[in-house]
Motif scaffolding. Sequence first.
Motif, PDB file in Angstrom:
ATOM      1  N   LEU A 148       0.736  -1.184   0.038  1.00  0.00           N
ATOM      2  CA  LEU A 148       0.059  -0.124   0.118  1.00  0.00           C
ATOM      3  C   LEU A 148       0.813   1.337  -0.017  1.00  0.00           C
ATOM      4  N   ALA A 149       0.607   2.045  -1.061  1.00  0.00           N
ATOM      5  CA  ALA A 149       1.607   3.383  -1.218  1.00  0.00           C
ATOM      6  C   ALA A 149       1.219   4.164  -0.004  1.00  0.00           C
ATOM      7  N   LYS A 150       1.987   5.257   0.043  1.00  0.00           N
ATOM      8  CA  LYS A 150       1.650   6.334   1.005  1.00  0.00           C
ATOM      9  C   LYS A 150       0.395   7.116   0.667  1.00  0.00           C
ATOM     10  N   ASP A 151      -0.379   7.746   1.320  1.00  0.00           N
ATOM     11  CA  ASP A 151      -1.670   8.026   1.088  1.00  0.00           C
ATOM     12  C   ASP A 151      -2.648   7.083   0.265  1.00  0.00           C
ATOM     13  N   GLY A 152      -2.136   5.819   0.290  1.00  0.00           N
ATOM     14  CA  GLY A 152      -3.096   4.910  -0.618  1.00  0.00           C
ATOM     15  C   GLY A 152      -4.185   4.570   0.230  1.00  0.00           C
ATOM     16  N   VAL A 153      -5.454   4.057  -0.326  1.00  0.00           N
ATOM     17  CA  VAL A 153      -6.696   3.791   0.325  1.00  0.00           C
ATOM     18  C   VAL A 153      -6.739   2.063   0.431  1.00  0.00           C
ATOM     19  N   LEU A 154      -7.066   1.549   1.466  1.00  0.00           N
ATOM     20  CA  LEU A 154      -7.460  -0.070   1.640  1.00  0.00           C
ATOM     21  C   LEU A 154      -8.902   0.145   1.611  1.00  0.00           C
ATOM     22  N   VAL A 155      -9.604  -0.762   1.081  1.00  0.00           N
ATOM     23  CA  VAL A 155     -11.049  -0.799   1.106  1.00  0.00           C
ATOM     24  C   VAL A 155     -11.376  -2.471   1.664  1.00  0.00           C
ATOM     25  N   SER A 156     -11.672  -2.614   2.753  1.00  0.00           N
ATOM     26  CA  SER A 156     -11.918  -4.122   3.010  1.00  0.00           C
ATOM     27  C   SER A 156     -13.347  -4.410   3.315  1.00  0.00           C
ATOM     28  N   ASP A 157     -14.080  -5.051   2.232  1.00  0.00           N
ATOM     29  CA  ASP A 157     -15.258  -5.354   2.242  1.00  0.00           C
ATOM     30  C   ASP A 157     -15.832  -6.647   3.329  1.00  0.00           C
ATOM     31  N   ASN A 158     -17.066  -6.522   3.616  1.00  0.00           N
ATOM     32  CA  ASN A 158     -17.801  -7.635   4.470  1.00  0.00           C
ATOM     33  C   ASN A 158     -17.058  -7.830   5.785  1.00  0.00           C
ATOM     34  N   VAL A 159     -16.757  -6.616   6.599  1.00  0.00           N
ATOM     35  CA  VAL A 159     -16.149  -7.050   7.615  1.00  0.00           C
ATOM     36  C   VAL A 159     -17.051  -6.827   8.965  1.00  0.00           C
ATOM     37  N   LEU A 160     -18.477  -6.810   8.720  1.00  0.00           N
ATOM     38  CA  LEU A 160     -19.130  -6.815   9.876  1.00  0.00           C
ATOM     39  C   LEU A 160     -19.971  -8.121   9.987  1.00  0.00           C
ATOM     40  N   GLN A 161     -19.888  -9.013   8.821  1.00  0.00           N
ATOM     41  CA  GLN A 161     -20.425 -10.369   9.103  1.00  0.00           C
ATOM     42  C   GLN A 161     -22.046 -10.546   9.415  1.00  0.00           C
ATOM     43  N   GLU A 162     -22.737  -9.728   8.382  1.00  0.00           N
ATOM     44  CA  GLU A 162     -24.352  -9.598   8.793  1.00  0.00           C
ATOM     45  C   GLU A 162     -24.620  -9.414  10.411  1.00  0.00           C
ATOM     46  N   GLY A 163     -23.686  -8.576  11.108  1.00  0.00           N
ATOM     47  CA  GLY A 163     -23.839  -8.433  12.413  1.00  0.00           C
ATOM     48  C   GLY A 163     -23.278  -9.228  13.458  1.00  0.00           C
ATOM     49  N   GLU A 164     -22.837 -10.291  13.003  1.00  0.00           N
ATOM     50  CA  GLU A 164     -22.305 -11.197  14.111  1.00  0.00           C
ATOM     51  C   GLU A 164     -21.102 -10.876  14.849  1.00  0.00           C
ATOM     52  N   ILE A 165     -20.410  -9.730  14.156  1.00  0.00           N
ATOM     53  CA  ILE A 165     -19.338  -9.304  14.743  1.00  0.00           C
ATOM     54  C   ILE A 165     -19.433  -8.671  16.049  1.00  0.00           C
ATOM     55  N   ILE A 166     -20.715  -8.286  16.564  1.00  0.00           N
ATOM     56  CA  ILE A 166     -20.965  -7.613  17.823  1.00  0.00           C
ATOM     57  C   ILE A 166     -21.437  -8.719  18.860  1.00  0.00           C
ATOM     58  N   GLU A 167     -21.497 -10.203  18.296  1.00  0.00           N
ATOM     59  CA  GLU A 167     -22.323 -10.956  19.187  1.00  0.00           C
ATOM     60  C   GLU A 167     -21.037 -11.674  20.202  1.00  0.00           C
ATOM     61  N   SER A 168     -21.558 -12.104  21.402  1.00  0.00           N
ATOM     62  CA  SER A 168     -20.690 -13.022  22.098  1.00  0.00           C
ATOM     63  C   SER A 168     -20.204 -14.093  21.203  1.00  0.00           C
ATOM     64  N   HIS A 169     -18.997 -14.521  21.532  1.00  0.00           N
ATOM     65  CA  HIS A 169     -18.405 -15.578  20.951  1.00  0.00           C
ATOM     66  C   HIS A 169     -19.230 -16.770  20.765  1.00  0.00           C
ATOM     67  N   VAL A 206     -17.562   1.451   8.519  1.00  0.00           N
ATOM     68  CA  VAL A 206     -18.756   2.074   7.820  1.00  0.00           C
ATOM     69  C   VAL A 206     -20.049   0.948   7.729  1.00  0.00           C
ATOM     70  N   PRO A 207     -21.202   1.164   8.313  1.00  0.00           N
ATOM     71  CA  PRO A 207     -22.009   0.008   8.252  1.00  0.00           C
ATOM     72  C   PRO A 207     -22.994   0.100   6.905  1.00  0.00           C
ATOM     73  N   ILE A 208     -22.122  -0.232   5.950  1.00  0.00           N
ATOM     74  CA  ILE A 208     -22.808  -0.113   4.625  1.00  0.00           C
ATOM     75  C   ILE A 208     -22.594  -1.622   4.012  1.00  0.00           C
ATOM     76  N   GLY A 209     -23.535  -2.194   3.181  1.00  0.00           N
ATOM     77  CA  GLY A 209     -23.605  -3.340   2.691  1.00  0.00           C
ATOM     78  C   GLY A 209     -23.425  -4.418   3.860  1.00  0.00           C
ATOM     79  N   ASP A 210     -22.188  -5.270   3.836  1.00  0.00           N
ATOM     80  CA  ASP A 210     -22.084  -6.078   4.927  1.00  0.00           C
ATOM     81  C   ASP A 210     -20.997  -5.280   5.690  1.00  0.00           C
ATOM     82  N   GLY A 211     -20.697  -4.195   5.823  1.00  0.00           N
ATOM     83  CA  GLY A 211     -19.605  -3.556   6.454  1.00  0.00           C
ATOM     84  C   GLY A 211     -18.383  -3.386   5.618  1.00  0.00           C
ATOM     85  N   ALA A 212     -18.228  -2.042   5.621  1.00  0.00           N
ATOM     86  CA  ALA A 212     -16.652  -1.712   5.004  1.00  0.00           C
ATOM     87  C   ALA A 212     -15.888  -1.229   5.654  1.00  0.00           C
TER      88      ALA A 212
END
Length: 213
Positions: free
Chosen positions: A148-169, A201-207
């Motif tokens: 990733l270059a300096k000032d480069g942008v990294l976009v990671s999609d589907n990071v909130l896993q349909e909301g499971e990410i906030i649930e208890s293990h 950002v809570p957009i789509g499945d989280g980004a």
Amino acid sequence: MIVDERMVTYINSLDEGNGAFLDQLEQEAKRERVPIIRREMQSFLKVLLKLKNPGRILEVGTAVGFSALLMCENTPEETTVTTIEKYEKRIPVAKENFRKAGMEHRITLIEGDAMDVLKNLEGSFDFIFMDAAKGQYIHFMPEIMRLLAKDGVLVSDNVLQEGEIIESHFAVERRNRTIYKRMREYLFELKHDDRLMTSIVPIGDGAAVSIRK
């Protein structure tokens, strides 16, 4: 669904689409149950690309080539996309879609496991789009940061896993717990790495949108 379904439906109803070829490809992917980025994420990605105007793009996870083509359509003609895919059945489909769209000269598809491919890539990328196996994001991160270059942008999609990410293990299905654990580790790293500024950002499945300082 991490945002009210009615709200998402309304937002998507305002969308004008991506042109005949990509709209048809999106419908075909849905019929074949091939995962592609959601309509609201498509709009978000297009805006980010216009803001950044990248010269070199890296995509981890090609599928049938929809997002690679979307990125080409929303960047200057000189912008190039390098995309990585290991699922053998999808590789020829993606290549054919690149040919049909007339984008073969701008897109390079590298076949193989992203972990191995990333280690062999050289140079830097202005924009990186992560949309592969979610449990591997944390393992990809060292090589992603190298590329990733300096000032480069990294976009990671589907990071909130349909909301499971906030649930208890223990509330997460056993088969999903490894991905759940690794994604939480990944998001923590994005937010606490001094080299990055990240917004989730809570957009789509989280980004997650990160900028290299």
